[in-house]
Design a protein around this motif. Sequence first.
Motif, PDB file in Angstrom:
ATOM      1  N   GLY A   1       4.691  -4.066   2.196  1.00 36.34           N
ATOM      2  CA  GLY A   1       3.372  -4.467   2.676  1.00 36.34           C
ATOM      3  C   GLY A   1       2.792  -3.514   3.701  1.00 36.34           C
ATOM      4  O   GLY A   1       1.644  -3.062   3.578  1.00 36.34           O
ATOM      5  N   ALA A   2       3.556  -3.190   4.739  1.00 39.06           N
ATOM      6  CA  ALA A   2       3.060  -2.292   5.787  1.00 39.06           C
ATOM      7  C   ALA A   2       2.842  -0.889   5.245  1.00 39.06           C
ATOM      8  O   ALA A   2       1.887  -0.200   5.639  1.00 39.06           O
ATOM      9  CB  ALA A   2       4.038  -2.273   6.953  1.00 39.06           C
ATOM     10  N   CYS A   3       3.705  -0.449   4.343  1.00 45.85           N
ATOM     11  CA  CYS A   3       3.543   0.888   3.755  1.00 45.85           C
ATOM     12  C   CYS A   3       2.253   0.976   2.950  1.00 45.85           C
ATOM     13  O   CYS A   3       1.498   1.964   3.066  1.00 45.85           O
ATOM     14  CB  CYS A   3       4.731   1.221   2.854  1.00 45.85           C
ATOM     15  N   GLU A   4       1.974  -0.029   2.128  1.00 46.98           N
ATOM     16  CA  GLU A   4       0.750  -0.010   1.339  1.00 46.98           C
ATOM     17  C   GLU A   4      -0.478  -0.024   2.246  1.00 46.98           C
ATOM     18  O   GLU A   4      -1.500   0.616   1.945  1.00 46.98           O
ATOM     19  CB  GLU A   4       0.712  -1.203   0.382  1.00 46.98           C
ATOM     20  N   THR A   5      -0.398  -0.726   3.364  1.00 52.80           N
ATOM     21  CA  THR A   5      -1.504  -0.747   4.312  1.00 52.80           C
ATOM     22  C   THR A   5      -1.762   0.641   4.884  1.00 52.80           C
ATOM     23  O   THR A   5      -2.917   1.082   5.003  1.00 52.80           O
ATOM     24  CB  THR A   5      -1.199  -1.739   5.438  1.00 52.80           C
ATOM     25  N   LEU A   6      -0.709   1.359   5.237  1.00 47.46           N
ATOM     26  CA  LEU A   6      -0.878   2.714   5.756  1.00 47.46           C
ATOM     27  C   LEU A   6      -1.434   3.656   4.694  1.00 47.46           C
ATOM     28  O   LEU A   6      -2.265   4.533   4.992  1.00 47.46           O
ATOM     29  CB  LEU A   6       0.448   3.238   6.300  1.00 47.46           C
ATOM     30  N   LEU A   7      -1.002   3.486   3.444  1.00 51.82           N
ATOM     31  CA  LEU A   7      -1.549   4.305   2.365  1.00 51.82           C
ATOM     32  C   LEU A   7      -3.036   4.008   2.163  1.00 51.82           C
ATOM     33  O   LEU A   7      -3.833   4.916   1.883  1.00 51.82           O
ATOM     34  CB  LEU A   7      -0.772   4.068   1.077  1.00 51.82           C
TER      35      LEU A   7
END
Length: 347
Positions: free
Chosen positions: A273-279
């Motif tokens: 979840g957090a990774c997709e947000t940063l992307l």
Amino acid sequence: MTTAAIIGGGIGGLATAALLTQQGWEVEVFERAASLPTTGTALGMWPEAMAVLERVGAADAVREIGIDQRIAEIRSAEGHRLGPEVRAKGATVIISRPRLLEALAACAPAVRFGDRRAGLDGLTHDVIVGADGIGSVVRAHVVGHEVAPRPLGVDVLIGRCPGDTDVFTEYWGPGRLFGVTPRDGGYINWYSEFDPRVVPPGTPDPDEDPRGFLRAMYRGWAPRVAETIEGIEAETALHYRSRDLPRLPRIVRGNVALLGDAAHAMAPNLGRGACETLLDAAALADALGAAADVGGDAAPALRAYEAARRRAGQRTMLLSRAMRHVALVSRLRAPRDLLLRAVAAAA
């Protein structure tokens, strides 16, 4: 000077604010909470997320605070490994949400804390970004109607206990799982995900007695699970009902864009979840930067961002939902475990 209003001062909002500020944008960040949070679970920053943090300027702080985690494994309730361990192709850094937000906030413009917005009235910025989470107030404007989060039929209990590990381990059993991961500050991060229908009668309330609840739920499981439960700091335990979003038909409307959980809130089972947000934040900043370079307006840039990230985020959301189902399945567990071994062997 181009201006942006960012609704939400979480991971996506702060990262976007930092990246746009680097490009010369004037950015205002509005956050309903009174301050940055002091509690929260551990998050895995996969290599592509670390690349975004490099651009933001927060990567060094995240590496200094966080814990490198290169090995992951899935085990049965009894502790038998379901397939070989999985080694990361690049460094994945585990860091608690509060410390990650501190690192991002140090790179972003000042946040207007305590600003609870009911909508977009009064905002005259060139671009408005809805980074306001699963309960987004911006989402209805973009989609054209309210979109309620979907209950996933499972509960989650998370917290921390003293200790250290560099291995991400999940134990899977019928209708429930238990995870142990690295965490900064001399702690281990633990979490329990369970179908409420498998809670034994007479089990203590997880909000009132989290340790007693976990003892009842995981009685007879692997020794590592029992040891972790006995060491938990009960005051840090957080209980919530897992939800995600249905697939949205759009994440951009005019000069307004959604990112992160406002666009594709997902089950926690892939840890993405957090990774997709940063992307999302990086793709949005790139699209807007390219438009500014050629003197164009924001609308085509936002459509380019939508083309790059709407389906990508939704694909991860669907995979997370599928992984939740696989992890908690009560029937056909033997074929599931054989499939996991085959997948791991082919990886």
